[in-house]
Design a protein around this motif. Structure first.
Motif, mmCIF file in Angstrom:
data_model
loop_
_atom_site.group_PDB
_atom_site.id
_atom_site.type_symbol
_atom_site.label_atom_id
_atom_site.label_comp_id
_atom_site.label_asym_id
_atom_site.label_seq_id
_atom_site.Cartn_x
_atom_site.Cartn_y
_atom_site.Cartn_z
ATOM 1 N N THR A 24 0.951 -1.205 0.104
ATOM 2 C CA THR A 24 -0.086 0.153 0.137
ATOM 3 C C THR A 24 0.799 1.206 -0.020
ATOM 4 O OG1 THR A 24 -0.041 -0.130 2.426
ATOM 5 C CG2 THR A 24 -2.113 -0.865 1.044
ATOM 6 N N LEU A 25 0.224 2.260 -0.377
ATOM 7 C CA LEU A 25 0.992 3.873 -0.086
ATOM 8 C C LEU A 25 0.630 4.239 1.297
ATOM 9 C CD1 LEU A 25 0.122 4.931 -3.872
ATOM 10 C CD2 LEU A 25 2.645 4.617 -2.826
ATOM 11 N N GLU A 26 1.651 4.887 1.710
ATOM 12 C CA GLU A 26 1.719 5.453 2.927
ATOM 13 C C GLU A 26 0.657 6.603 3.071
ATOM 14 O OE1 GLU A 26 4.966 5.851 6.259
ATOM 15 O OE2 GLU A 26 5.055 7.649 4.645
ATOM 16 N N GLN A 27 0.905 7.646 2.039
ATOM 17 C CA GLN A 27 0.069 8.954 1.917
ATOM 18 C C GLN A 27 -1.085 8.695 1.107
ATOM 19 O OE1 GLN A 27 0.620 11.346 3.565
ATOM 20 N NE2 GLN A 27 2.588 10.364 4.674
ATOM 21 N N PRO A 28 -2.224 8.642 1.528
ATOM 22 C CA PRO A 28 -3.566 8.389 0.797
ATOM 23 C C PRO A 28 -4.020 9.609 -0.016
ATOM 24 C CG PRO A 28 -4.007 9.133 3.260
ATOM 25 C CD PRO A 28 -2.448 8.828 3.098
ATOM 26 N N GLN A 29 -3.096 10.717 0.030
ATOM 27 C CA GLN A 29 -3.535 12.009 -0.868
ATOM 28 C C GLN A 29 -2.571 12.632 -1.293
ATOM 29 O OE1 GLN A 29 -5.912 14.247 2.092
ATOM 30 N NE2 GLN A 29 -7.778 13.294 1.215
ATOM 31 N N GLY A 30 -2.547 13.047 -2.369
ATOM 32 C CA GLY A 30 -1.431 13.872 -3.003
ATOM 33 C C GLY A 30 -2.013 15.109 -3.546
ATOM 34 N N LEU A 31 -1.012 16.166 -3.495
ATOM 35 C CA LEU A 31 -1.686 17.736 -3.938
ATOM 36 C C LEU A 31 -1.456 17.609 -5.211
ATOM 37 C CD1 LEU A 31 0.075 19.612 -1.184
ATOM 38 C CD2 LEU A 31 -2.417 19.115 -1.422
ATOM 39 N N SER A 32 -2.500 18.350 -5.874
ATOM 40 C CA SER A 32 -2.509 18.505 -7.220
ATOM 41 C C SER A 32 -1.483 19.681 -7.870
ATOM 42 C CB SER A 32 -3.835 19.001 -7.927
ATOM 43 O OG SER A 32 -3.856 19.463 -9.258
ATOM 44 N N GLY A 33 -0.617 19.140 -8.897
ATOM 45 C CA GLY A 33 0.342 20.066 -9.324
ATOM 46 C C GLY A 33 1.696 20.143 -8.501
ATOM 47 N N LYS A 34 1.679 19.311 -7.458
ATOM 48 C CA LYS A 34 2.866 19.326 -6.480
ATOM 49 C C LYS A 34 3.539 17.879 -6.585
ATOM 50 C CE LYS A 34 1.916 23.234 -4.616
ATOM 51 N NZ LYS A 34 2.763 24.327 -4.900
ATOM 52 N N ALA A 35 4.805 17.750 -5.842
ATOM 53 C CA ALA A 35 5.495 16.506 -5.805
ATOM 54 C C ALA A 35 4.593 15.636 -4.830
ATOM 55 C CB ALA A 35 6.777 16.788 -5.209
ATOM 56 N N TYR A 36 4.730 14.409 -5.216
ATOM 57 C CA TYR A 36 4.208 13.299 -4.226
ATOM 58 C C TYR A 36 5.348 12.361 -4.032
ATOM 59 C CZ TYR A 36 1.458 9.246 -2.680
ATOM 60 O OH TYR A 36 0.801 8.298 -1.960
ATOM 61 N N THR A 129 -9.559 12.524 -8.332
ATOM 62 C CA THR A 129 -9.293 11.396 -9.129
ATOM 63 C C THR A 129 -8.001 10.301 -8.178
ATOM 64 O OG1 THR A 129 -8.786 12.628 -11.407
ATOM 65 C CG2 THR A 129 -7.677 10.356 -11.217
ATOM 66 N N LYS A 130 -8.511 9.180 -8.314
ATOM 67 C CA LYS A 130 -7.600 8.117 -7.577
ATOM 68 C C LYS A 130 -6.499 7.667 -8.637
ATOM 69 C CE LYS A 130 -10.533 6.378 -4.053
ATOM 70 N NZ LYS A 130 -12.166 6.116 -4.010
ATOM 71 N N ILE A 131 -5.274 7.871 -8.430
ATOM 72 C CA ILE A 131 -4.196 7.093 -9.122
ATOM 73 C C ILE A 131 -3.675 5.961 -8.627
ATOM 74 C CG2 ILE A 131 -1.766 7.785 -9.651
ATOM 75 C CD1 ILE A 131 -3.552 9.947 -10.819
ATOM 76 N N TYR A 132 -4.007 4.871 -9.386
ATOM 77 C CA TYR A 132 -3.547 3.595 -8.832
ATOM 78 C C TYR A 132 -2.266 3.370 -9.513
ATOM 79 C CZ TYR A 132 -8.295 3.068 -7.957
ATOM 80 O OH TYR A 132 -9.716 3.102 -7.434
ATOM 81 N N VAL A 133 -1.225 2.830 -8.673
ATOM 82 C CA VAL A 133 0.114 2.541 -8.950
ATOM 83 C C VAL A 133 0.109 0.982 -8.792
ATOM 84 C CG1 VAL A 133 2.612 2.882 -7.986
ATOM 85 C CG2 VAL A 133 0.819 4.608 -7.673
ATOM 86 N N PRO A 134 -0.012 0.208 -9.988
ATOM 87 C CA PRO A 134 0.218 -1.186 -10.122
ATOM 88 C C PRO A 134 1.875 -1.696 -9.719
ATOM 89 C CG PRO A 134 -0.896 -0.341 -11.996
ATOM 90 C CD PRO A 134 -0.201 0.747 -11.473
ATOM 91 N N VAL A 135 1.884 -2.608 -8.876
ATOM 92 C CA VAL A 135 3.153 -3.213 -8.442
ATOM 93 C C VAL A 135 3.046 -4.969 -8.570
ATOM 94 C CG1 VAL A 135 4.784 -3.644 -6.142
ATOM 95 C CG2 VAL A 135 3.443 -1.493 -6.775
ATOM 96 N N VAL A 136 4.271 -5.215 -9.074
ATOM 97 C CA VAL A 136 4.474 -6.796 -9.254
ATOM 98 C C VAL A 136 5.639 -7.059 -8.312
ATOM 99 C CG1 VAL A 136 5.221 -8.719 -10.589
ATOM 100 C CG2 VAL A 136 3.461 -6.880 -11.328
ATOM 101 N N ALA A 164 -4.412 -2.801 -6.590
ATOM 102 C CA ALA A 164 -3.191 -2.049 -6.750
ATOM 103 C C ALA A 164 -3.231 -0.631 -5.562
ATOM 104 C CB ALA A 164 -3.266 -1.100 -7.966
ATOM 105 N N PRO A 165 -1.913 -0.331 -5.032
ATOM 106 C CA PRO A 165 -2.002 0.707 -4.297
ATOM 107 C C PRO A 165 -2.566 1.991 -5.017
ATOM 108 C CG PRO A 165 0.380 -0.374 -4.331
ATOM 109 C CD PRO A 165 -0.840 -1.143 -5.345
ATOM 110 N N TYR A 166 -3.200 2.979 -4.196
ATOM 111 C CA TYR A 166 -3.582 4.191 -4.838
ATOM 112 C C TYR A 166 -3.519 5.055 -4.014
ATOM 113 C CZ TYR A 166 -7.907 3.588 -2.075
ATOM 114 O OH TYR A 166 -8.471 3.327 -1.115
#
Ligand SMILES: [Cu+2]
Length: 175
Positions: A24-36, A129-136, A164-166
């Motif tokens: 999973t991703l530690e941070q459930p939210q990311g700021l639009s236009g900023k570094a995540y 928007t939910k951003i999904y980050v697929p990991v294998v 997928a983490p998101y």
């Protein structure tokens, strides 16, 4: 009838039990236009086997992705074209790292680790928007876990056994 309900409950419990330990991703939210800062938390191996490789698919809309250096592991950065062009600090960008592969290490099933990369959240993507980050996840003896399930409309990640983490795109407070 009673038997059926019991079976359904057991299935639900089994899913809830594994949900806590997925990648999973530690941070459930990311700021639009900023570094995540994407911190991928790896809570277990594949059925008891050690993790030896982590493949991350950098999704569309995460720009200029860079893995954080990680002792004992090598990060391969695979570049490709994005589906769209985005404005990044006033300049159009249409390509970048689309895949990161960490290898060379060995993470035991009974140990925990984090794999980190940083990227800018394209401001063109709508808030919410939910951003999904697929990991294998590859383990010893050829074992593999694929954390790639993206929920269909009306479903949530909890409905799947290998989601997928998101994270979700939000606006800066006060903007
Ligand atoms: Cu798990």
């Amino acid at each position: 009838m009673k038997k059926l309900i019991l079976a359904a409950m057991t299935a639900a419990l089994a899913m809830a039990g594994t949900a806590s330990a997925h990648i999973t991703l530690e941070q459930p939210q990311g700021l639009s236009g900023k570094a995540y800062k994407a911190v991928l938390r790896v809570g277990h191996g594949c059925d008891g086997k050690s993790t030896v490789k982590i493949h991350v698919q950098v999704p569309e809309g995460l720009l200029s992705a860079k893995p954080m250096q990680k002792a004992g592991w090598t990060a391969e950065k695979i570049k490709a074209k994005y589906d769209n062009s985005y404005d990044l600090h006033g300049k159009p960008v249409g390509e970048g790292v689309k895949e990161i592969v960490w290898s060379g290490g060995n993470l035991a099933d009974d140990e925990y680790d984090e794999f980190v990369f940083r990227a800018t959240v394209a401001k063109e993507l709508p808030l919410g928007t939910k951003i999904y980050v697929p990991v294998v996840q590859e383990c010893t003896d050829g074992a593999v876990e694929r954390w790639i399930q993206i929920p269909a409309a009306g479903k949530s990640s909890d409905d799947y056994d290998a989601p997928a983490p998101y994270f979700e795109i939000v606006s800066e407070p006060g903007s």
